[in-house]
Design a protein around this motif. Structure first.
Motif, short mmCIF file in Angstrom:
data_model
loop_
_atom_site.label_atom_id
_atom_site.label_comp_id
_atom_site.label_asym_id
_atom_site.label_seq_id
_atom_site.Cartn_x
_atom_site.Cartn_y
_atom_site.Cartn_z
N HIS A 178 0.82 -1.21 0.00
CA HIS A 178 0.00 0.00 0.00
C HIS A 178 0.86 1.27 0.00
O HIS A 178 0.51 2.27 -0.64
N LYS A 179 1.97 1.24 0.72
CA LYS A 179 2.85 2.41 0.73
C LYS A 179 3.37 2.69 -0.68
O LYS A 179 3.37 3.85 -1.13
N LYS A 198 -7.43 11.10 -12.49
CA LYS A 198 -6.89 11.79 -11.31
C LYS A 198 -7.78 11.54 -10.10
O LYS A 198 -7.28 11.29 -8.99
N SER A 199 -9.09 11.60 -10.29
CA SER A 199 -10.02 11.36 -9.19
C SER A 199 -9.85 9.95 -8.65
O SER A 199 -9.87 9.73 -7.42
N LEU A 200 -9.68 8.98 -9.54
CA LEU A 200 -9.46 7.59 -9.10
C LEU A 200 -8.17 7.49 -8.31
O LEU A 200 -8.12 6.84 -7.26
N ALA A 201 -7.10 8.12 -8.80
CA ALA A 201 -5.81 8.07 -8.10
C ALA A 201 -5.92 8.71 -6.72
O ALA A 201 -5.35 8.20 -5.75
N GLN A 202 -6.64 9.81 -6.61
CA GLN A 202 -6.82 10.46 -5.31
C GLN A 202 -7.56 9.54 -4.34
O GLN A 202 -7.23 9.49 -3.15
N SER A 207 -7.77 5.84 0.39
CA SER A 207 -8.18 4.54 0.91
C SER A 207 -7.00 3.70 1.37
O SER A 207 -7.06 3.03 2.41
N GLN A 208 -5.89 3.74 0.61
CA GLN A 208 -4.75 2.92 0.99
C GLN A 208 -4.04 3.49 2.22
O GLN A 208 -3.53 2.73 3.05
#
Length: 229
Positions: A178-179, A198-202, A207-208
């Motif tokens: 996760h890191k 970008k929204s998905l990456a944010q 979450s991680q």
């Protein structure tokens, strides 16, 4: 964790013997949804329907690189979660594993769907994470292709464990995973040109990071600590 369950499936050839269990696997559905929603997603990112083709990212873009690399990174998290699923009966750890399987399979389907929508291949001859232009590139070794990914030796060790020992090692490996994943996602956020991606990456970063905190607490409850960085 309220996704739609699929039918029971057999374990892959060569896997450790285990009972047939109902599993959750929405990746195919996610890919189909991503393909269907690809044009609206691009429109939402600031393009018009008439400019979708010309505005599609190039194969060497951060958009394409992140989609490919994060899909690979996610796949290993899914694989590790399937391993722990049958190495412990602990409801909390199994619940976390199912959550990771569901979430990352859905996200992987979206990433692969975008690549297909853009008319790009799912693989690239470029080294992993080359799109990030880091001063020092990660050196792949023993199956670990990107930061945070477990090695083949570590995966074999996880498969050899059971019960509390397996839970601890899974949590330690997944924290590292996760890191690395969160750092990559933030790296894309910093250079993103596609609003939907970008929204998905944010959402991945948020979450991680939250799950890292949860897993660190779960390790402490088992008298263990995360692996050193």
């Amino acid at each position: 964790m309220a996704d739609t369950p699929m039918d029971e499936i057999d374990e892959p050839s060569g896997a450790l013997p285990r009972r047939r269990r109902t599993v959750w696997w929405p990746a195919a559905l996610a890919a189909a949804v991503a393909l269907c929603l690809g044009v609206p997603a691009l429109v939402a990112s600031g393009t018009s329907a008439s400019s979708t083709v010309s505005a599609a990212p190039s194969t060497d873009s951060p958009e394409a690189g992140f989609a490919r690399d994060m899909a690979t990174h996610h796949q290993q998290a899914i694989d590790m979660s399937f391993i722990i699923r049958d190495r412990t009966d602990n409801a909390e750890v199994r619940g976390l594993a199912f959550d990771i399987i569901n979430t990352q399979a859905n996200q992987r389907g979206m990433l692969m769907g975008w690549l297909a929508q853009w008319g790009l291949t799912q693989a690239s001859p470029n080294p992993p994470m080359a799109w990030m232009h880091m001063d020092q590139q990660y050196q792949p070794h023993d199956g670990s292709l990107m930061p945070g990914m477990a090695t083949n030796t570590q995966l074999a060790q996880l498969q050899s464990l059971s019960g509390k020992a397996a839970e601890i090692f899974y949590l330690q490996l997944m924290i590292q995973h996760h890191k690395g994943g969160a750092a990559m996602a933030q790296g894309y956020v910093d250079v993103a040109k596609n609003a939907a991606e970008k929204s998905l990456a944010q959402s991945m970063v948020a979450s991680q990071t939250s799950e890292i905190q949860l897993m660190t607490t779960m390790l402490a409850e088992r008298g263990a600590q995360p692996l050193p960085d």
